[in-house]
Design an enzyme around this catalytic site. Structure first.
Site, PDB file in Angstrom:
ATOM      1  N   LYS A 235     -13.023  -3.898  -4.290  1.00  0.00           N
ATOM      2  CA  LYS A 235     -13.829  -2.542  -4.340  1.00  0.00           C
ATOM      3  C   LYS A 235     -12.778  -1.596  -4.615  1.00  0.00           C
ATOM      4  O   LYS A 235     -13.278  -0.657  -5.410  1.00  0.00           O
ATOM      5  CB  LYS A 235     -14.125  -2.368  -2.582  1.00  0.00           C
TER       6      LYS A 235
ATOM      7  N   LYS B 166      -7.564 -10.470  -7.806  1.00  0.00           N
ATOM      8  CA  LYS B 166      -9.017 -10.868  -7.222  1.00  0.00           C
ATOM      9  C   LYS B 166      -9.809  -9.593  -7.412  1.00  0.00           C
ATOM     10  O   LYS B 166      -9.402  -8.448  -7.535  1.00  0.00           O
ATOM     11  CB  LYS B 166      -8.740 -11.023  -5.639  1.00  0.00           C
TER      12      LYS B 166
ATOM     13  N   LYS C  18       0.639  -1.337   0.026  1.00  0.00           N
ATOM     14  CA  LYS C  18       0.030   0.134  -0.118  1.00  0.00           C
ATOM     15  C   LYS C  18       0.898   1.313   0.196  1.00  0.00           C
ATOM     16  O   LYS C  18       0.662   2.138  -0.595  1.00  0.00           O
ATOM     17  CB  LYS C  18      -0.966   0.066   1.086  1.00  0.00           C
TER      18      LYS C  18
HETATM   19  P1  ADP Z   1     -11.897  -5.162  -0.996  1.00  0.00           P
HETATM   20  O1  ADP Z   1     -10.469  -5.661  -1.967  1.00  0.00           O
HETATM   21  O2  ADP Z   1     -13.121  -5.542  -1.804  1.00  0.00           O
HETATM   22  O3  ADP Z   1     -11.468  -3.769  -0.467  1.00  0.00           O
HETATM   23  P2  ADP Z   1     -11.268  -6.467   1.572  1.00  0.00           P
HETATM   24  O4  ADP Z   1      -9.907  -6.621   1.468  1.00  0.00           O
HETATM   25  O5  ADP Z   1     -11.647  -5.021   2.415  1.00  0.00           O
HETATM   26  O6  ADP Z   1     -12.060  -6.277   0.181  1.00  0.00           O
HETATM   27  O7  ADP Z   1     -11.871  -7.309   2.495  1.00  0.00           O
HETATM   28  C1  ADP Z   1     -13.112  -7.504   2.830  1.00  0.00           C
HETATM   29  C2  ADP Z   1     -13.580  -8.986   3.082  1.00  0.00           C
HETATM   30  O8  ADP Z   1     -13.978  -9.591   1.749  1.00  0.00           O
HETATM   31  C3  ADP Z   1     -12.590 -10.048   3.670  1.00  0.00           C
HETATM   32  O9  ADP Z   1     -12.836 -10.965   4.368  1.00  0.00           O
HETATM   33  C4  ADP Z   1     -12.179 -10.458   2.088  1.00  0.00           C
HETATM   34  O10 ADP Z   1     -11.437 -11.874   2.476  1.00  0.00           O
HETATM   35  C5  ADP Z   1     -13.186 -10.831   1.524  1.00  0.00           C
HETATM   36  N1  ADP Z   1     -12.840 -10.575  -0.094  1.00  0.00           N
HETATM   37  C6  ADP Z   1     -12.594  -9.423  -0.537  1.00  0.00           C
HETATM   38  N2  ADP Z   1     -12.301  -9.672  -1.800  1.00  0.00           N
HETATM   39  C7  ADP Z   1     -12.786 -11.041  -2.167  1.00  0.00           C
HETATM   40  C8  ADP Z   1     -12.832 -11.966  -3.415  1.00  0.00           C
HETATM   41  N3  ADP Z   1     -12.410 -11.160  -4.481  1.00  0.00           N
HETATM   42  N4  ADP Z   1     -13.232 -13.275  -3.215  1.00  0.00           N
HETATM   43  C9  ADP Z   1     -13.363 -13.532  -1.710  1.00  0.00           C
HETATM   44  N5  ADP Z   1     -13.285 -12.663  -0.855  1.00  0.00           N
HETATM   45  C10 ADP Z   1     -12.944 -11.587  -0.948  1.00  0.00           C
HETATM   46 NA    NA Z   2      -9.778  -2.958   0.459  1.00  0.00          NA
END
Ligand code: ADP
Ligand code: NA
Length: 330
Positions: free
Chosen positions: A200, A197, A114
């Site tokens: 958001k 992956k 980050k």
């Molecule tokens: P993002 O990348 O969407 O901001 P976060 O890293 O904040 O998501 O993760 C929030 C929750 O959602 C965590 O429990 C994470 O493991 C799950 N999560 C986020 N993206 C995925 C994905 N692509 N597939 C499965 N689980 C996910």
């Molecule tokens: Na995030």
């Protein structure tokens, strides 16, 4: 008898959660809330480790909480609250930061990633100590289990180290938690870039399925999802990441086995398969979206739910914090 404690949370970093958050986190949480005394937090204190617009942050926080509820996290069963409503998080984070090594914190790979993105000078100290705040989140509730994605595994390891260190130095205070790493089958990839992956915070949202998007828009994104030239609906993560990802989403949202979906679409083209998936996604996300809109339409009721849940969280957290102050000599 007391059920074992479980803690998890998500950042309010967008107006809507995405399909990966729903499948990889919310669906699992919904299941687990029956067997655990679960605490689910919207971690707004974590969100401000990178710049946020205040009014937007407040709105995203409410929307994230509404999505937890709409997805089936029951505020009368689980404790569903906003992190900043419980002051003990920030206070315990400070105390834990005093037993965290500078080098130890510096080894956290998420900070390295980050801070590289923001540049060393604009990355905040808060971003650096983010994992210590996460340790406080978990330890305040004496959590035994912490469901997280792969990328948070290292932070839970740090949490365990800090709990053990504190217990050794000051006497038994914290439960040492375990990470529950989400299953491979719960990992969702970007529709346009199916080896990274779904997130958001993806640079482009062309491959992101938003929980709160207009159903027609989601259907369109699915029809445009990257596949391959083979033309057969077959799970093969290595050689067919696009189709495999679509199969994973299909299976997770329909509750069916991948094999049965493969059979259904044997000898048919990707167009048919995508149409079927679009229907599954719209059927699952549509009612969630409706419920979120209802909840957001009644702000007093949502505030009441969040306040009652914060009070319950506060009670547990404060007991831990008082013990910590006492042990440390504060
Ligand atoms: P993002 O990348 O969407 O901001 P976060 O890293 O904040 O998501 O993760 C929030 C929750 O959602 C965590 O429990 C994470 O493991 C799950 N999560 C986020 N993206 C995925 C994905 N692509 N597939 C499965 N689980 C996910
Ligand atoms: Na995030």
């Amino acid at each position: 008898t007391q059920k074992p404690r479980l803690y998890s949370g998500m950042q309010p970093s967008a107006d809507s959660l995405q399909a990966g958050n729903y499948i990889g986190a919310l669906l699992q949480w919904r299941e687990m809330q029956n067997s655990y005394d679960a605490f689910f937090s919207v971690v707004d204190l974590h969100a401000i480790t990178v710049p946020q617009d205040p009014a937007e942050l407040r709105e995203k926080t409410r929307r994230t909480a509404a999505q937890y509820i709409a997805a089936g996290i029951e505020p009368s069963k689980s404790t569903l609250y906003v992190q900043s409503h419980v002051r003990a998080h920030a206070e315990l984070a400070w105390i834990l930061s005093t037993i965290t090594g500078f080098g130890e914190a510096g080894r956290m790979t998420q900070f390295k990633d980050k801070s590289a993105r923001y540049g060393a000078d604009s990355a905040s100290v808060g971003l650096f100590t983010y994992p210590v705040l996460m340790a406080a989140d978990i330890l305040l509730y004496q959590s035994e289990l912490v469901p997280v994605g792969d990328d948070q595994k290292q932070h839970v390891e740090l949490t365990r180290d800090l709990a053990e260190r504190f217990n050794k130095r000051f006497g038994k205070t914290f439960t040492v938690p375990k990470a529950v790493i989400q299953k491979d089958t719960a990992r969702i990839y970007d529709l346009q870039n199916p080896t990274s992956k779904m997130s958001k915070s993806a640079e482009s949202d062309a491959g992101v399925l938003w929980l709160l998007d207009d159903p027609a828009k989601s259907a369109k994104k699915i029809m445009r999802a990257v596949t391959d030239t083979e033309g057969s609906v077959r799970y093969d993560r290595e050689n067919k990441p696009g189709v495999s990802n679509l199969l994973t989403i299909y299976a997770a949202l329909s509750g069916r086995q991948v094999g049965s979906i493969e059979d259904e679409y044997a000898g048919r083209g990707y167009g048919d398969f995508k149409k079927g998936l679009a229907e599954v996604v719209v059927n699952e996300f549509g009612p969630v979206r409706e419920r979120v809109l209802e909840l957001l339409d009644d702000p007093a009721e949502l505030d009441r739910i969040l306040a009652a849940n914060a009070a319950r969280a506060d009670e547990v957290a404060d007991a831990t914090l008082r013990d910590v102050y006492d042990k440390v000599g504060l």
